[in-house]
Design an enzyme around this catalytic site. Structure first.
Site, mmCIF file in Angstrom:
data_model
loop_
_atom_site.group_PDB
_atom_site.id
_atom_site.type_symbol
_atom_site.label_atom_id
_atom_site.label_comp_id
_atom_site.label_asym_id
_atom_site.label_seq_id
_atom_site.Cartn_x
_atom_site.Cartn_y
_atom_site.Cartn_z
ATOM 1 C CG LEU A 135 2.525 -12.450 2.297
ATOM 2 C CD1 LEU A 135 2.074 -12.719 3.668
ATOM 3 C CD2 LEU A 135 2.322 -13.844 1.427
ATOM 4 C CG HIS B 229 -0.122 -14.622 -0.781
ATOM 5 N ND1 HIS B 229 0.110 -13.489 -1.290
ATOM 6 C CD2 HIS B 229 0.567 -15.727 -1.400
ATOM 7 C CE1 HIS B 229 1.059 -13.587 -2.378
ATOM 8 N NE2 HIS B 229 1.392 -15.066 -2.486
ATOM 9 C CG LEU C 189 -5.749 -9.968 -6.002
ATOM 10 C CD1 LEU C 189 -6.131 -10.099 -4.267
ATOM 11 C CD2 LEU C 189 -5.866 -8.410 -6.803
ATOM 12 C CB SER C 190 -0.184 -11.318 -9.694
ATOM 13 O OG SER C 190 1.081 -11.476 -10.081
#
Ligand code: PAF
Length: 284
Positions: A33, A37, A187-188
């Site tokens: 996360l 998220h 973001l990943s």
């Protein structure tokens, strides 16, 4: 935060919330996360939903076993993060309940032809069948009023929307804006696999999209600009395309108006994707 593993307890928990008059918001994830998220949970909370987050690394959406093995897993810190994001119930289903035949193939598949076969789908055959199948199951068990997905996986969002329409699932699909680091990198969960040098090269994806947005068209020129930007950073280009935001069909040079630019590339063995809304302008 409630923690749930078994499918029956999960189903009952969601049912109890509905009976108590609450709307259930589903945030499906594969864990690892991050702030992206968090933004999905925040959107669900802002809508007043009882937030059920699922964490399940779905093997059916990985066409490359090495990619599945390398996918980051951080269950302990994920639980703490989910709680800090304000998740009401965290579901971590077992493989045996999600895909009882695994590692043998699962006989039942949800497949969104067309939308699922282009772009990411062309380079990763079966990927969107895996996504559509797991999202269908998560939605059927949870019965949410709304389900939240990040726009970073823009094609995934389009595939899920189409699946929900075609199967008549009673769920509103909510797309949430891409969350970026200060340097522009989307973001990943995969970003943790990039060292400093690879990360600098990965920035060429968001740079390519920014250049495309500034350029304004025609579509073929944008494709060239984006590809050249990534190649110059030594990124192995998967695709650099300009498409209709709903059908994902590639746009021709006569197209004007709202479009979506999407890029994919591999940096040091890590596959990255990014996208951005662009406005194609006339007379350039
Ligand atoms: O975006 C993801 O993390 C996954 O594709 C999803 C939607 C949780 C399905 O496994």
């Amino acid at each position: 935060m409630r923690r749930v593993v078994g499918i029956e307890e999960w189903r009952r928990l969601a049912e109890d919330q509905r009976l108590a008059g609450r709307r259930v918001g589903l945030v499906p994830t594969m864990g690892a996360l991050h702030a992206g998220h968090r933004s999905l949970v925040a959107a669900a909370r802002a809508n007043g939903d009882f937030v059920i987050m699922t964490i399940f690394v779905n093997p059916r959406q990985f066409n490359d076993p090495a990619d599945l093995r390398a996918y980051p897993r951080a269950p302990e810190s994920d639980r703490a993060l989910a709680e800090s994001f304000g998740v009401d119930a965290l579901v971590e289903p077992t493989m045996a309940e999600m895909w009882p035949s695994y590692p043998e193939p699962t006989p039942t598949t949800v497949s969104v032809a067309g939308l699922g076969d282009v772009l990411e789908g062309a380079g990763r055959p079966g990927h969107f069948d895996g996504v559509a199948s797991v999202v269908a199951k998560l939605a059927i068990v949870t019965g949410p009023s709304r389900a939240y997905f990040g726009e970073k996986d823009f094609q995934q969002l389009a595939v899920v929307r189409r699946m929900v329409l075609d199967l008549g699932l009673d769920v509103e699909v909510v797309g949430c804006a891409i969350v970026r680091d200060e340097d522009g990198l989307a973001l990943s969960s995969r970003n943790v696999r990039l060292d400093a040098q690879a990360r600098a090269r990965a920035l060429s994806l968001s740079r390519a999209l920014a250049l495309a947005a500034e350029h304004g068209g025609p579509a073929s020129a944008l494709r060239e600009v984006m590809r050249a930007t990534m190649v110059a950073a030594d990124v192995v280009v998967g695709y650099a395309d300009v498409v209709d935001p709903v059908t994902l069909e590639p746009l021709g040079d006569d197209a004007t108006g709202r479009a979506r630019a999407l890029v994919a590339g591999v940096v040091d063995g890590v596959r990255l994707i990014d996208n951005r809304e662009i406005e194609l302008r006339k007379g350039r």
